[in-house]
Scaffold this motif. Structure first.
Motif, PDB file in Angstrom:
ATOM      1  N   LYS B 471       0.815  -1.344  -0.429  1.00  0.00           N
ATOM      2  CA  LYS B 471      -0.854   0.359   0.300  1.00  0.00           C
ATOM      3  C   LYS B 471       1.168   1.155  -0.042  1.00  0.00           C
ATOM      4  O   LYS B 471       0.698   2.669  -0.457  1.00  0.00           O
ATOM      5  CB  LYS B 471      -1.092   0.220   1.248  1.00  0.00           C
ATOM      6  CG  LYS B 471      -1.978  -1.634   1.183  1.00  0.00           C
ATOM      7  CD  LYS B 471      -2.624  -1.029  -0.049  1.00  0.00           C
ATOM      8  CE  LYS B 471      -3.603  -2.483  -0.253  1.00  0.00           C
ATOM      9  NZ  LYS B 471      -4.973  -2.519  -1.159  1.00  0.00           N
ATOM     10  N   MET B 472       1.745   1.147   0.594  1.00  0.00           N
ATOM     11  CA  MET B 472       2.825   2.557   0.394  1.00  0.00           C
ATOM     12  C   MET B 472       3.834   2.533  -0.990  1.00  0.00           C
ATOM     13  O   MET B 472       4.002   3.887  -1.050  1.00  0.00           O
ATOM     14  CB  MET B 472       3.816   1.715   1.643  1.00  0.00           C
ATOM     15  CG  MET B 472       3.598   2.096   2.801  1.00  0.00           C
ATOM     16  SD  MET B 472       5.115   1.562   4.356  1.00  0.00           S
ATOM     17  CE  MET B 472       6.352   3.362   4.234  1.00  0.00           C
ATOM     18  N   ARG B 473       3.548   1.533  -1.548  1.00  0.00           N
ATOM     19  CA  ARG B 473       4.274   1.810  -2.925  1.00  0.00           C
ATOM     20  C   ARG B 473       3.003   2.687  -3.187  1.00  0.00           C
ATOM     21  O   ARG B 473       3.280   2.932  -4.049  1.00  0.00           O
ATOM     22  CB  ARG B 473       4.343   0.296  -3.262  1.00  0.00           C
ATOM     23  CG  ARG B 473       5.374   0.560  -4.304  1.00  0.00           C
ATOM     24  CD  ARG B 473       5.058  -0.910  -5.449  1.00  0.00           C
ATOM     25  NE  ARG B 473       3.838  -1.451  -5.505  1.00  0.00           N
ATOM     26  CZ  ARG B 473       4.392  -2.350  -6.672  1.00  0.00           C
ATOM     27  NH1 ARG B 473       4.893  -2.876  -6.816  1.00  0.00           N
ATOM     28  NH2 ARG B 473       2.876  -2.792  -6.621  1.00  0.00           N
ATOM     29  N   ASN B 474       2.172   1.825  -3.754  1.00  0.00           N
ATOM     30  CA  ASN B 474       0.988   2.167  -4.296  1.00  0.00           C
ATOM     31  C   ASN B 474       0.502   3.795  -3.957  1.00  0.00           C
ATOM     32  O   ASN B 474       0.278   3.949  -5.260  1.00  0.00           O
ATOM     33  CB  ASN B 474      -0.323   2.016  -3.878  1.00  0.00           C
ATOM     34  CG  ASN B 474      -0.003   0.279  -4.502  1.00  0.00           C
ATOM     35  OD1 ASN B 474       0.735  -0.110  -4.752  1.00  0.00           O
ATOM     36  ND2 ASN B 474      -1.165  -0.980  -4.091  1.00  0.00           N
ATOM     37  N   ILE B 475       0.605   4.326  -2.773  1.00  0.00           N
ATOM     38  CA  ILE B 475       0.544   5.544  -2.611  1.00  0.00           C
ATOM     39  C   ILE B 475       1.560   6.999  -3.298  1.00  0.00           C
ATOM     40  O   ILE B 475       1.493   7.411  -3.698  1.00  0.00           O
ATOM     41  CB  ILE B 475       0.033   6.068  -0.583  1.00  0.00           C
ATOM     42  CG1 ILE B 475      -1.377   5.312  -0.638  1.00  0.00           C
ATOM     43  CG2 ILE B 475       0.253   7.404  -0.720  1.00  0.00           C
ATOM     44  CD1 ILE B 475      -0.904   5.161   1.050  1.00  0.00           C
ATOM     45  N   LEU B 476       2.900   5.888  -2.955  1.00  0.00           N
ATOM     46  CA  LEU B 476       4.002   6.690  -3.810  1.00  0.00           C
ATOM     47  C   LEU B 476       3.944   6.907  -5.344  1.00  0.00           C
ATOM     48  O   LEU B 476       4.077   7.907  -5.528  1.00  0.00           O
ATOM     49  CB  LEU B 476       5.164   5.978  -3.045  1.00  0.00           C
ATOM     50  CG  LEU B 476       5.610   6.080  -1.936  1.00  0.00           C
ATOM     51  CD1 LEU B 476       6.693   4.965  -1.922  1.00  0.00           C
ATOM     52  CD2 LEU B 476       5.915   7.687  -1.384  1.00  0.00           C
ATOM     53  N   GLU B 477       3.449   5.672  -5.314  1.00  0.00           N
ATOM     54  CA  GLU B 477       3.228   5.713  -7.091  1.00  0.00           C
ATOM     55  C   GLU B 477       1.909   6.519  -7.936  1.00  0.00           C
ATOM     56  O   GLU B 477       2.278   7.796  -9.050  1.00  0.00           O
ATOM     57  CB  GLU B 477       2.829   3.940  -7.947  1.00  0.00           C
ATOM     58  CG  GLU B 477       4.024   3.187  -7.884  1.00  0.00           C
ATOM     59  CD  GLU B 477       3.312   2.156  -8.326  1.00  0.00           C
ATOM     60  OE1 GLU B 477       1.981   1.751  -8.407  1.00  0.00           O
ATOM     61  OE2 GLU B 477       4.554   1.284  -8.308  1.00  0.00           O
ATOM     62  N   GLY B 478       1.260   6.718  -6.498  1.00  0.00           N
ATOM     63  CA  GLY B 478       0.425   7.734  -6.629  1.00  0.00           C
ATOM     64  C   GLY B 478       0.289   8.612  -6.625  1.00  0.00           C
ATOM     65  O   GLY B 478      -0.002   9.913  -7.478  1.00  0.00           O
ATOM     66  N   ILE B 479       1.676   9.375  -5.857  1.00  0.00           N
ATOM     67  CA  ILE B 479       1.765  10.872  -5.994  1.00  0.00           C
ATOM     68  C   ILE B 479       2.830  11.192  -7.612  1.00  0.00           C
ATOM     69  O   ILE B 479       2.802  12.349  -7.555  1.00  0.00           O
ATOM     70  CB  ILE B 479       2.846  11.029  -4.286  1.00  0.00           C
ATOM     71  CG1 ILE B 479       1.974  10.360  -3.346  1.00  0.00           C
ATOM     72  CG2 ILE B 479       3.840  12.030  -4.483  1.00  0.00           C
ATOM     73  CD1 ILE B 479       2.432  10.573  -1.896  1.00  0.00           C
ATOM     74  N   MET B 480       3.504   9.979  -7.284  1.00  0.00           N
ATOM     75  CA  MET B 480       4.423   9.895  -8.418  1.00  0.00           C
ATOM     76  C   MET B 480       3.919  10.273  -9.645  1.00  0.00           C
ATOM     77  O   MET B 480       3.965  10.832 -10.923  1.00  0.00           O
ATOM     78  CB  MET B 480       6.009   9.212  -8.422  1.00  0.00           C
ATOM     79  CG  MET B 480       6.659   9.065  -7.538  1.00  0.00           C
ATOM     80  SD  MET B 480       7.683   7.187  -7.242  1.00  0.00           S
ATOM     81  CE  MET B 480       8.405   6.943  -8.808  1.00  0.00           C
ATOM     82  N   GLY B 481       2.430  10.011 -10.190  1.00  0.00           N
ATOM     83  CA  GLY B 481       2.055  10.115 -10.740  1.00  0.00           C
ATOM     84  C   GLY B 481       0.496  11.354 -10.564  1.00  0.00           C
ATOM     85  O   GLY B 481       0.116  11.278 -12.356  1.00  0.00           O
TER      86      GLY B 481
END
Lengths: 235, 551, 180
Positions: B471-481
């Motif tokens: 989930k942490m990785r997914n949130i980071l991906e959201g921020i980066m996108g």
């Protein structure tokens, strides 16, 4: 249990006498103190994976799973605190978000330990996005079904198959987020030659991942599966 | 063989080495091999023959001196002349000028003297100086005399007391006092006992243990045998990554030699003490380096960690008392026995004695393998030994401790390197990986990269590590996108603390460090991504990820 | 529009089965007490075209499934003080979001509904709102203040949460938040 030494410890400030070598969970249970559990099932080996039974032990910054941590003399255990509640709630939230758990269309609706825990801890929504997984649903067995999209990887089925039924049909493949319960060497259940169709896996599944087809789930679930073994061990 | 025989071998070898005027040490470890080190080695041998210098020069294949970015490197003794980027062509030139005419080839010499100035090579004492495949070289350098001292003059308890006095702490990352651990295993009544040497170095960009095994395998074997004598173990396993073929091969050969000289095996050096070592290869899982994961793997099961207690000291391999040590820890042991615990305790800081090997990589002028006394500051490591970031770029952060280390900003560069200071700052000693990050890198992207690594490597057993990290990785991906929301930062922090505090093993407990430290020290970069939809380093927003995307 | 002393109240029906609205109505005689406190300003039960300004409390049923709903929800958020997600579809996506597990998601759904199952004129219409690639729970799109899970949530739970909120208290969902 005669001949086994005893130790004294404190659980939530209450002095408790426990047998040497037994776990905090067992000691707490005997003292009438409930610690929430999920992957734990009495009679099976403890796995310590769900982290719901984590407790605080005075003098250590770490948290310990009550189901695997042995008691020791003078230990002071806290089983409930704001921090523990927060973390337990997060665990439930994460389990609910790991797979498309749609209670409304699940066989286990109303007979689900995860659903009960969500209710108990007031997990009224998910703050993280849910994974809409497309893992294998195996319908090839005559009456047993496994839907990996509902599996929480507690491995109760793996352990009951190995330790109680003694055949070890079920195990885990892959790792991390790709972990999945498999039958034999990742075969279809219907073609398994080692499965004895004993249904123990369905009886212990805390959610609706493994179930007996066309049977009301309230009749097929049974958490006291190892009772006869437990009572023999106690003699 | 008796202890005296070993001493005789040492004398004979020292005599032999004295007969050479020059020693030409060609580094043939994993860093230099791909650049043609073996061809360089052959070119030197040919040149020596050509000039008829066989009697005066000894050409050896050795391990690594640490300057891995300028390989192949060649060290010529006496004088410690270090040649860099040597090719088969200029090998002849070096022999002709340096050996024959006595004029070192200046333009080929390694010029960054600063790289070595602040280093202190204890663990790597023999690296680059001896031929790892010749046990005689190790013995001539004082090797196995510590084992002989233990077996002939010391009781196991005295050995443990010496290690306790040294203050040595586990180099695997957690920093548990080594002597205390030995005590735990020694006092167990249950037998047989085991010693496991952990060489499952899985961190990206970390190669200290590999280098040690390739350069000086006998230091590991000797340390391990001493440990076994101290705790009363009869069997040892070196668990090494299969991805380290040269280390595996070197250790295999070293074990064979040690066995043929009765330095391991039954009745070592005709004493009552028996200890055998077996090599076990890892199957590629990062988590197999975790101490209970390693045990499961050696037993032939999936490398899945299990909760502790019970600790391996009481219930390890097959339920028996087991001592697990990182190979770097073990390589320190012979020195402690020979020079005394109090000698060792004077190195480093009072609470963190001795030295530590670091793999220095990233945007730094002199990358490579270094060994420094504990308590040295990050600034000295990055800017003096490492020579700072390449010109034109600006230092931004340094990641200390491998993929689950922490990203520390410039303001913390004067932090002394020791277990407690690093942990307090949010980093860890870990595997000893130091990655220097410059202003070209985005900190959100950096945090994502290491979180993604841990998501892939999580064994999947416990919920926080399996799901929390994902989930942490997914949130980071959201921020980066470009999909990030400010409340994501709160959830990220909450998730990070949750995963850190509740995970079953060290992997999960430390995996949130890159996210937590970047949130702590580089929050402005996160906010730039979320509020301004802008990546300060110009890395992100290349792949637009959208949740609410219209068909 | 707001009557003095009353809370302006709206109910919204997005991609859901209307079961939550039925459950809302199942509050039965308690609706009379509720009616004394609230002033209904927008609802599928009323004929109001546009979502009004300055609404105090809005309960939203259903997941966000298409473009129109997405825009409406954003508008609701701007114009509402307290936004409550009611029912599993609004809270987690639930049945509505099961299409997210399909390989081609929305496309597969449209294919099935308008082509494969069509009796006459198999044709994917282009004059209805475009589906989103994924159906989402409300809190993935806007900030949601309170959640009432359940499929449907019981009338008792709805009544409890509304009573608490209208009284200015924060409902305690421990032991009450039941999915499914």
């Amino acid at each position: 249990m005669s001949g086994v030494g005893t130790v004294k410890l404190k659980i939530n400030g209450v002095e408790v006498t426990a047998y040497e070598g037994e776990t905090i969970l067992d000691a707490a249970k005997r003292a009438g103190i409930r610690i929430p559990t999920l992957c734990y099932l009495e009679g099976l080996s403890s796995y310590g994976s769900c982290r719901l039974c984590i407790v605080e032990i005075k003098g250590s910054p770490r948290l310990f799973p009550a189901c695997t941590t042995p008691v020791s003399n003078g230990m002071e255990v806290i089983t409930d605190s704001e921090r523990l509640r927060k973390y337990r709630k997060m665990t439930i939230e994460l389990l609910l978000s790991e797979k498309p758990h749609v209670c409304a269309v699940c066989v286990a609706n109303g007979n689900c330990e995860l659903q009960d825990l969500a209710r108990e801890f007031g997990v009224d929504h998910l703050r993280v996005e849910r994974e809409w997984t497309r893992q294998k649903i195996d319908l090839t067995h005559d009456f047993l079904v496994i839907d990996n999209n509902r599996c929480i990887l507690c491995t109760r089925c793996v352990r009951v198959c190995d330790e109680i039924e003694g055949v070890h049909v079920l195990d885990i493949k892959a790792r991390g987020k790709d972990s999945q319960i498999i039958i034999d060497m990742d075969d279809d259940w219907g073609s398994s030659k080692s499965c004895t169709s004993c249904r123990k896996c369905a009886r212990v599944c805390p959610v609706g991942a493994i179930y007996v087809r066309d049977k009301p789930i309230s009749e097929t679930k049974d958490k006291n599966i190892a009772q006869f073994i437990i009572s023999r061990r106690r003699r | 063989m008796k202890p005296e025989d070993i001493l005789k071998i040492a004398e004979k070898e020292i005599e032999r080495q004295k007969s050479y005027r020059f020693r030409i040490n060609v580094c043939c470890s994993s860093g230099c091999l791909p650049f043609g080190a073996l061809q360089v080695l052959k070119a030197f041998e040919d040149a020596i023959k050509e000039f008829g210098l066989q009697g005066e020069c000894k050409v050896s294949r050795t391990g690594c001196v640490g300057t891995c970015s300028v390989g192949p490197v060649v060290l010529i003794e006496p004088g410690s002349y270090l040649y860099q980027n040597v090719t088969p062509e200029n090998a002849r030139e070096i022999v002709k000028n340096h050996i024959v005419s006595g004029r070192p080839v200046k333009e080929l010499l390694y010029a960054n003297e600063a790289f070595f100035r602040k280093q202190l090579r204890l663990v790597l004492r023999n690296a680059g100086k001896i031929d790892p495949l010749r046990i005689e070289d190790y013995i001539a350098a004082g090797g196995y005399s510590a084992l002989i001292k233990c077996l002939t003059k010391m009781t196991p308890k005295e050995v443990i007391d010496e290690v306790i006095a040294s203050g040595l702490r586990g180099r695997g990352g957690a920093g548990f006092p080594t002597g205390q651990k030995w005590n735990f295993v020694a006092r167990e009544k249950n037998t047989p006992k085991y010693v496991v040497a952990n060489l499952d170095e899985g961190d990206p960009g970390v190669f200290a243990n590999r280098t040690l095994a390739e350069a000086d395998p006998h230091a590991i074997i000797e340390g391990m045998t001493i440990a076994a004598y101290a705790v009363g173990a009869e069997k040892g396993y070196i668990y090494v990554r299969a991805e380290y073929p040269l280390a595996v091969q070197t250790l295999k050969e070293a074990l064979k030699q040690a066995k043929s000289m009765n330095l391991i095996g039954n009745n070592i050096l005709e004493t009552q003490f028996s200890f055998d070592i077996e090599l076990r290869l890892g199957a590629g899982a990062f988590v197999a380096g975790e101490e209970t994961g390693i045990l499961a793997s050696i037993e032939g099961r999936r490398a899945m960690p299990r909760p502790r207690p019970p600790y391996p000291a009481t219930s390890g391999l097959w339920g028996k008392p087991t001592l697990i040590q990182n190979v770097e820890t073990l390589a320190n042991v012979p020195l402690i026995i020979l020079n005394g615990g109090s000698w060792f305790a004077k190195i480093g800081t009072p609470k963190c004695t001795g030295t530590k090997c670091f793999s220095l990589t990233g945007k730094v002028n002199n990358p490579g393998l270094i060994e420094v006394p504990m308590g040295i500051t990050l600034r000295e490591v990055v800017f003096e030994i490492g020579g700072g970031v390449p010109s034109g770029r600006r230092f931004k952060a340094v990641l200390v401790g491998g993929p689950s280390g922490g990203c520390l900003p410039e303001s913390l560069l004067d932090l002394p390197i020791d277990y407690e200071s690093l942990t307090k700052a949010g980093a860890i000693m870990g595997s000893g990986g130091i990655v220097v990050i410059d202003d070209e890198s985005c900190m959100v992207d950096t945090a994502w990269f290491f979180t993604d690594f841990c998501v892939d490597e999580s064994c999947g057993k416990c919920v926080p590590c399996r799901v929390g990290l994902l989930k942490m990785r997914n949130i980071l991906e959201g921020i980066m996108g470009g999909e990030g929301r400010l409340e994501d930062l709160d959830i990220l922090t909450e998730l990070g603390e949750y995963v850190r505090d509740t995970s079953l093993c060290g992997l999960g407990q430390t995996a949130p460090n890159p996210v937590l430290t970047t949130l702590r020290y580089f929050k402005d970069e996160y906010i730039a991504h979320i509020v301004d939809k802008r990546c300060p380093a110009g890395k992100c927003f290349k792949t637009q990820k959208s949740v609410v995307e219209v068909l | 529009m707001s009557q003095i002393g009353k809370v302006s109240f709206a109910t919204v029906w997005l991609s859901g089965c209307s079961g939550c609205h039925m459950s809302f109505l199942d509050q039965d005689e308690r609706l009379i007490d509720l009616a004394e406190k609230i002033n209904l300003v927008y609802s599928p039960l009323m004929d109001v075209k546009d979502f009004p300004d300055n609404v105090d409390v809005t309960i939203v049923e259903g997941a966000v499934g298409n473009e129109e709903q997405l825009n409406l929800l954003k508008k609701i958020r701007e114009r509402t003080k307290i936004l409550i997600a009611i029912g599993d579809c609004a809270v987690t996506g639930n049945v509505t979001a099961l299409r997210n597990t399909l390989e081609k998601g929305s496309e597969e759904i449209l294919q099935r509904a308008y082509i494969e199952l069509a009796d006459v004129n198999p044709l994917i219409p282009n004059d209805v709102p475009k589906l989103l690639r994924r159906a989402c729970p409300l809190n993935e799109v806007v900030k949601v203040d309170y959640f009432i899970p359940g499929c449907p949530p019981s009338a008792d739970l709805i009544n409890y949460v509304l009573t608490e909120i209208l009284a200015g208290r924060v409902p305690n969902m421990e032991g009450k938040a039941k999915y499914g």
